[in-house]
Design an enzyme around this catalytic site. Sequence first.
Site, PDB file in Angstrom:
ATOM      1  N   THR A  97      32.286  38.253  47.165  1.00  0.00           N
ATOM      2  CA  THR A  97      32.418  37.777  45.785  1.00  0.00           C
ATOM      3  C   THR A  97      33.795  37.159  45.645  1.00  0.00           C
ATOM      4  OG1 THR A  97      30.920  39.457  44.900  1.00  0.00           O
ATOM      5  CG2 THR A  97      32.444  38.433  43.348  1.00  0.00           C
ATOM      6  N   LYS A 172      26.916  35.194  40.311  1.00  0.00           N
ATOM      7  CA  LYS A 172      27.472  36.546  40.469  1.00  0.00           C
ATOM      8  C   LYS A 172      28.426  36.864  39.322  1.00  0.00           C
ATOM      9  CE  LYS A 172      28.493  40.538  42.268  1.00  0.00           C
ATOM     10  NZ  LYS A 172      29.020  40.786  43.613  1.00  0.00           N
ATOM     11  N   LYS A 240      38.891  42.831  40.102  1.00  0.00           N
ATOM     12  CA  LYS A 240      39.026  41.580  40.852  1.00  0.00           C
ATOM     13  C   LYS A 240      37.947  40.594  40.412  1.00  0.00           C
ATOM     14  CE  LYS A 240      37.024  40.868  44.649  1.00  0.00           C
ATOM     15  NZ  LYS A 240      35.805  40.162  45.169  1.00  0.00           N
TER      16      LYS A 240
END
Length: 290
Positions: A97, A172, A240
């Site tokens: 990701t 995502k 993150k």
Amino acid sequence: MAKCAFLGLGVMGYPMAGHLVAAGHEVTVYNRTTAKAEAWAKEHGSKWASTPREAALGADFVMCCVGNDDDLRGVVLGETGALSGMSSGAIFVDHTTVSAKVTRELYTAAKTAGVSFVDAPVSGGQAGAENGVLSIMCGGNEAAYATAEPIMQAYGRTVKRLGESGAGQLTKMVNQICIAGLVQGLSEGLHFAEKAGLDIREVVDVIQGGAAGSWQMVNRHETMADDHFEHGFAVDWMRKDLGICLATADENGASLPVTALVDQFYKDVQKMGGARWDTSSLFKRLKDGG
């Protein structure tokens, strides 16, 4: 059978690479910590390599699942990077990701090298990786995706191309934005239930099949009730991911007020010592006076 390389053997990559072997593919792995690569190779009767380039030599597919943008650049570019070892026509599949920006940067670098690049971040957590039932959101060239899809099915239950390079990463981001709000809402609901003198498990038993139900509710309410958070998807990684979402929203003009707020709540959890706790620890923040 395809010849594959897998770069990154964390809680996700380790079982994902194992599923490739179980599906009959030849797999060589690379991991920054050599001992883990050696252990994986011994467990699966496969090979490990000392650099991404070495792992990628002769591979039809190079899969990757590392930490962040810089980690990804580190295993893809440079003299020891995977691109320097990949043959023309090979396909790099990135399950990390990361930002759509770095994805498009590496897509261009791969194209220059005669290699295809598919961004394919995953959802489903450690359990999904171990059970081979991940959701995989993909972007990139349609032909490259079509070639790589059967390989990804070794560990993916849902595999779908959403568009050109970066589309998988953007999808995502949508996933993480939705999760942030869901977990905070669930935490507040269970916190309210406790304060009202209700039994969390009994409440969830009644409401989980209705409009309030969610994967988070079904799979996390018991550990939340037990004050157990040493599992699952770490708060550090969620922050993150949410940072990527918020930065991208600044670029495309999307308004994410709830996401920004929940990100700060996760910052509180980090200050509580919960950097490695599961994302459901937003409940603990409320219980402990957040």
